[in-house]
Each structure stands twice: as structure tokens, then as C-alpha cells.
Write an enzyme that holds these catalytic residues in place. Structure first.
Site, short mmCIF file in Angstrom:
data_model
loop_
_atom_site.label_atom_id
_atom_site.label_comp_id
_atom_site.label_asym_id
_atom_site.label_seq_id
_atom_site.Cartn_x
_atom_site.Cartn_y
_atom_site.Cartn_z
N ASN A 264 -20.88 21.85 28.78
CA ASN A 264 -22.06 22.75 28.75
C ASN A 264 -22.66 22.49 30.47
OD1 ASN A 264 -21.76 20.06 28.24
ND2 ASN A 264 -23.57 19.53 28.56
N GLY B 296 -18.23 14.61 24.54
CA GLY B 296 -17.87 15.91 24.01
C GLY B 296 -18.85 15.52 22.52
N SER B 297 -19.18 16.50 21.43
CA SER B 297 -20.06 16.42 20.25
C SER B 297 -19.21 15.05 19.09
CB SER B 297 -19.94 17.04 19.46
OG SER B 297 -18.62 17.54 18.97
N GLU C 167 -18.01 9.72 26.09
CA GLU C 167 -19.66 10.37 26.06
C GLU C 167 -19.81 11.54 25.28
OE1 GLU C 167 -21.06 9.50 28.86
OE2 GLU C 167 -20.33 7.84 29.63
N CYS D 99 -27.03 17.41 27.18
CA CYS D 99 -27.10 15.91 26.34
C CYS D 99 -27.68 14.92 26.79
CB CYS D 99 -25.59 15.39 26.70
SG CYS D 99 -25.44 14.93 28.21
N GLU E 299 -28.60 16.59 16.66
CA GLU E 299 -29.51 17.42 18.34
C GLU E 299 -28.77 18.94 18.33
OE1 GLU E 299 -25.48 16.75 20.15
OE2 GLU E 299 -26.86 16.47 22.60
P1 NAD Z 1 -17.27 19.84 21.40
O1 NAD Z 1 -16.74 18.47 21.50
O2 NAD Z 1 -16.94 20.72 20.34
O3 NAD Z 1 -16.51 19.83 22.66
C1 NAD Z 1 -15.42 18.69 23.46
C2 NAD Z 1 -13.98 19.07 23.53
O4 NAD Z 1 -13.54 18.66 22.74
C3 NAD Z 1 -13.63 20.70 24.30
O5 NAD Z 1 -12.72 20.60 25.01
C4 NAD Z 1 -12.69 21.22 22.83
O6 NAD Z 1 -11.85 22.00 23.57
C5 NAD Z 1 -12.42 19.51 21.87
N1 NAD Z 1 -12.87 20.01 20.88
C6 NAD Z 1 -13.27 20.45 19.92
N2 NAD Z 1 -13.10 20.47 18.95
C7 NAD Z 1 -12.05 19.90 18.40
C8 NAD Z 1 -11.39 19.33 17.59
N3 NAD Z 1 -11.61 19.35 16.53
N4 NAD Z 1 -10.23 17.97 17.71
C9 NAD Z 1 -9.98 18.23 18.93
N5 NAD Z 1 -10.76 18.99 20.54
C10 NAD Z 1 -11.68 18.98 19.67
O7 NAD Z 1 -18.45 19.52 22.44
P2 NAD Z 1 -19.20 20.28 23.29
O8 NAD Z 1 -19.68 21.35 22.49
O9 NAD Z 1 -17.93 21.74 24.62
O10 NAD Z 1 -19.95 19.73 23.88
C11 NAD Z 1 -21.38 20.12 23.35
C12 NAD Z 1 -21.49 18.18 23.41
O11 NAD Z 1 -20.65 17.48 23.65
C13 NAD Z 1 -23.13 18.10 23.11
O12 NAD Z 1 -23.24 17.07 21.20
C14 NAD Z 1 -23.66 17.55 24.07
O13 NAD Z 1 -24.75 16.45 23.86
C15 NAD Z 1 -22.09 16.46 24.26
N6 NAD Z 1 -21.99 16.12 26.04
C16 NAD Z 1 -22.48 14.40 25.65
C17 NAD Z 1 -22.29 14.27 27.48
C18 NAD Z 1 -22.72 13.36 27.89
O14 NAD Z 1 -22.56 12.85 29.16
N7 NAD Z 1 -22.20 12.00 27.08
C19 NAD Z 1 -22.12 15.59 28.11
C20 NAD Z 1 -22.25 16.62 27.60
C21 NAD Z 1 -22.56 16.59 26.53
#
Ligand code: NAD
Length: 459
Positions: A115, A188-189, A210, A244, A334
Site C-alpha cells: 500500500n 502487512g495483515s 506492523e 493502515c 479492517e
Molecule cells: P499481506 O499481509 O497480504 O502481505 C504483506 C507481505 O506478506 C507481502 O510481501 C506478501 O507477499 C507477503 N505474504 C502474503 N501472504 C503470505 C503468506 N501466506 N505467507 C508469507 N508471506 C505472505 O498485506 P498487504 O495486503 O500487502 O497489506 C495490507 C495490510 O497491511 C493491511 O492489513 C494493513 O493494515 C497492513 N499494513 C500495516 C502497516 C503498518 O505500518 N502497521 C502499514 C501498511 C499496511
């Protein structure tokens, strides 16, 4: 995946060679990175636009600008932060010299989301390099233009044995997580955060997570609604709501709910025009999977503003929904998109009750002029961080550690906190041969009372 194993082996020997312990070495490369980023500003903007039509202004304010500020701060302060810190001895080890040494952790894995694909990949990398680690960065495959540009930038500045970018999707990420690291930094999520924590536990690897959450925004009847609406529209629809820390839902005092809806709608029109699809300042949803996820949230709800969508253009306009059911799609998790549910409350107890439906959020926002009300909300609720009378801007103060709590994450970074996150604080006490008080040595006979009275004096 053989090339990944090769890189990891190279990073192992690079780290043990002690080269990264030199502050001069780290600073030289961080400065080189800064020059590279400045010279590629246009390219960065283009990649972000290609990924989801991110406007150049938003790229500057939330991607390159944030990274360059972080980089400048680190370059200015690194020598000071890295210096061993002398502390006073305790009475029990007096006389002695005590110091805290800042050690790099070793091999660090950083996994980034899509994002803010530039900033959320590079900001932790800067902290990790500053602290003297080697880094493998896996950017998100969903923002592929930015991911490959980040790869090109990093490979221009760093040798792979020091910092390497490995592009790829879930499989690559899972392969990386199976390897042994000294630290994992994941953004990430929540769902993937749990996968990361589990993989890290197998090697007892420490992690920073995070993550995300459902961020409340509370607006009371003393608020200047016009100003609040402007700031809320900015914070909610920046990056088309794919932030996020964006406000997820609004809790508005019942006496001003209809005025709030009117002002918020006016502010959207003033920002993006009547049709945000025609605005050059409004980004797109990252992909059709996320579009479909968000589209489901618009079914069977009371849309009081917007609701326009176009799958071919992965566009969803700024949307306001009135009081959806708590078990509706939009209130389950979310939102992470340009949809804003608005609810009303009568009193503080209603707010408290509402928030118990959800895990500890990453951020919380309060719009009010009442000090006691603000203090009470801050005291009662646990959340990552937030703002009073504004949104998002706590993120850009590098003196404020940024991170979640509970389900919204663990650990924090930005500025000095990044350096500390990627360092081990090694505590050392140094003594000389004299004096050497005999009381601590056996035989202990007759020393118990003496020790007790000494401890009493110490307190
Ligand atoms: P995501 O968790 O789907 O992916 C994040 C990363 O993890 C990517 O690089 C992806 O390739 C990898 N990934 C995905 N599935 C995986 C799996 N099963 N096993 C191992 N790695 C895997 O998140 P997203 O869709 O890229 O981002 C959105 C989420 O991130 C939202 O929930 C948002 O709130 C959160 N976010 C948090 C912050 C923060 O600073 N706290 C910042 C930005 C986004």
C-alpha cells in the site's frame, strides 16, 4: 530458490567479516542511497503511478519525502546513536564502569506490503543498515513496478552480500520465512503476521510486526465540523483509503450526525470534484481482488454519499455509509479502502461499548475541544497511536515511535527507535582488581545479617 540460499550464505560471511561494524562504512552507503533516491525521484513517481495511479504529490508526501526525512535523520545522528552509552554503576557493583554497546543483530529479513510500496519497504531497510545488519528485503508483488524499481535502486547502491531485494509472491515469502534469521521485520495483515510469528518462533527469531486493525474516529459535538471534515477526507481518502492508519469508521455524537454527513460530503466534493474518477488526485484500488473484496461491503447498506465503482478501472469512489449492521461485511474486518461507515453515540459509555467489538486498533482519532473527554478516551483505550483533531500526521514525526499493540502489532520504528529496533543493547560492566570486597564469597557463615543491613542501606 537456489539463488536465495546463495545470497543468504554470502550475507552470513559478509556479516562475520565485521565490515558492517564500521560506522563510516554504513554512513557512506546511506549517503549513496540518498543520492540515488534523489536522482530517481521521477522514476519513483512513475512506478507508483503505474501501480495504482498514485498522484505525484501523494508520492512525495507519503513515500519519497518520508524516506528522505528518515535517511537524513539517520545520517545526522548515527554516530551519536551508535556510540556506547555509559551509565552509573549500581551500589551492588560499585565501583565499576557500566556501558551499553549497540550491536547489530546480524541477518535481517524485511517483508513489505503493497500500500505504500516504496516507503514501507525502504524505511525499515534504512534502520537495519544504520544498525549494521545485512538485509534481505521482499517487497510486495502486488505493486510490481515499485518492487522492481526498489530492486534496481538497492542493487545499484549495495552489494548483494550486504543488502539484497528478492522479488516474489507468497511462495518466495514462505521460503524466506523457513530460513534462519536474526531478526524479522514484517509489515502487512494480521493473518500473515501470525504466519510470520509462527515461522519466527521455530528459530526463536525476534520479530517486529506492523499490522492493521479497525481504527475508530470519534467526533464530538464541540468539534469545528468544517475543519474536521477537511482533515478527515484527507486522511481517509489519501491513497484511496488503502492506509493502515486511515480512520476506519466514524463515531459521531448524535446531535451533529446529519451535519457531519453534510460537511463530509461537501469536503469530498471540494477535494475531488463531483466525480472522483475524473480527478487526477484520486488513486485506484491496487487490484481486482481487493476491488471485489470492497465491492461486497457496498451490498445491502445505506449509502449516503458516493458508492460509484468501476471494476475495469479498479475504481471505487469516496463513499459514506450510514450505520451498517455490526455483522455486515463492512464491519467485520479492517476496510482498507475508500468506504466510511458512520455511527452515532449518545455518551462515552456507547463509545466504550462499540470499541469492545474489535481488537486493539493501530490508531485512534478524536475530534473534540473538551480536554476531559479526550483525556478519558486516551486513558481507557489501548491502541498503537493517533491524533487529536487530525488524522495520520503522527506517522511523520520521526520522534514518535510508530507501531501497534496487541493484534495491531508488536515493536515500533522510525528515527532513533528504528536504530534501536535493529540493534541489540549489550550491557557490560568493567571492574578493576581493587577493591575486591570479600563479603560475596563463600564461606557465607556470619555474613547474612551484614549483607541484609547493607541491602537496607542501599534501599
Ligand atoms: P499481506 O499481509 O497480504 O502481505 C504483506 C507481505 O506478506 C507481502 O510481501 C506478501 O507477499 C507477503 N505474504 C502474503 N501472504 C503470505 C503468506 N501466506 N505467507 C508469507 N508471506 C505472505 O498485506 P498487504 O495486503 O500487502 O497489506 C495490507 C495490510 O497491511 C493491511 O492489513 C494493513 O493494515 C497492513 N499494513 C500495516 C502497516 C503498518 O505500518 N502497521 C502499514 C501498511 C499496511
Amino acid at each position: 530458490m537456489e539463488h536465495i540460499t546463495e545470497i543468504i550464505t554470502k550475507q552470513d560471511s559478509f556479516f562475520t567479516s565485521q565490515i558492517t561494524k564500521s560506522i563510516g562504512f554504513r554512513l557512506g552507503l546511506l549517503k549513496k542511497l540518498r543520492t540515488e533516491l534523489i536522482s530517481r525521484e521521477e522514476e519513483i513517481n512513475k512506478a507508483l503511478y503505474a501501480d495504482f495511479k498514485k498522484p505525484a504529490f501523494e508520492s512525495l508526501i507519503s513515500e519519497t519525502g518520508v524516506v528522505l526525512i528518515e535517511l537524513n535523520k539517520v545520517i545526522r545522528n548515527l554516530r551519536k546513536w551508535a556510540r556506547p552509552k555509559a551509565v552509573f554503576p549500581a551500589m551492588l557493583n560499585f565501583p565499576s564502569y557500566s556501558k551499553i554497546y549497540k550491536d547489530p543483530l546480524g541477518k535481517v529479513l524485511i517483508i513489505a506490503p503493497w500500500n505504500y510500496p516504496f516507503q514501507l519497504a525502504l524505511a525499515p531497510v534504512i534502520g537495519a543498515i544504520a544498525a549494521g545488519n545485512t538485509v534481505v528485503l521482499k517487497p510486495s508483488e502486488l505493486a510490481s513496478n515499485t518492487a522492481s524499481l526498489v530492486q534496481r535502486i538497492i542493487s545499484t547502491v549495495f552489494d548483494q552480500s550486504h543488502v539484497a531485494v528478492i522479488e516474489g509472491g507468497v511462495e518466495t515469502s514462505q521460503f524466506l520465512l523457513k530460513q534462519r534469521w536474526d531478526f524479522i521485520f514484517f509489515t502487512g495483515s494480521v493473518a500473515v503476521g501470525k504466519i510470520v510469528a509462527k515461522a519466527a518462533a521455530a528459530h526463536l527469531t525476534p520479530v517486529t510486526l506492523e499490522l492493521g486493525g479497525k481504527n475508530p474516529c470519534i467526533i464530538d459535538e464541540t468539534t469545528d465540523l468544517k475543519l474536521a471534515a477537511k482533515r478527515l477526507v484527507w486522511g481517509k481518502f489519501l491513497n484511496a483509503g488503502q492506509t493502515c492508519i486511515a480512520p476506519d469508521y466514524f463515531l459521531v455524537h448524535s446531535s451533529i450526525k446529519s451535519d457531519f454527513i453534510a460537511e463530509f460530503s461537501k469536503a469530498i466534493n471540494a477535494t475531488y470534484g463531483e466525480d472522483a474518477q475524473k480527478s487526477p488526485d484520486y488513486p485506484r484500488i491496487i487490484n481486482t481482488r481487493n476491488f471485489d473484496r470492497l465491492e461486497k461491503m457496498l451490498v445491502g447498506v445505506d449509502i449516503v454519499y458516493g458508492g460509484k465503482k468501476d471494476r475495469d478501472d479498479v475504481f471505487i469512489g469516496p463513499t459514506l455509509i450510514d450505520s451498517p449492521a455490526m455483522d455486515s461485511e463492512v464491519m467485520k474486518d479492517e476496510i482498507f479502502g475508500p468506504i466510511s461507515p458512520v455511527f452515532s453515540y449518545e455518551n462515552e459509555a456507547d463509545i466504550d461499548r462499540f470499541m469492545t467489538h474489535y481488537e486493539k486498533p493501530l490508531s485512534l482519532y478524536i475530534f473534540s475541544k473538551r480536554k476531559a473527554f479526550i483525556a478519558s478516551i486516551l486513558e481507557k483505550h489501548s491502541f498503537g497511536g493517533g491524533c487529536i483533531n487530525d488524522t495520520l500526521i503522527h506517522f511523520v514525526n520521526d520522534r514518535l515511535p510508530f507501531g501497534g499493540v496487541g493484534n495491531s502489532g508488536m515493536g515500533a520504528y522510525h528515527g532513533k527507535r528504528s536504530f534501536d529496533t535493529f540493534s541489540h543493547h549489550k550491557s557490560i560492566t568493567k571492574r578493576y582488581s581493587w577493591p575486591d570486597l570479600p563479603i560475596r564469597y563463600a564461606p557465607y557463615k556470619g555474613k547474612y545479617k551484614l549483607l541484609k543491613s547493607m541491602l537496607k542501606i542501599i534501599g
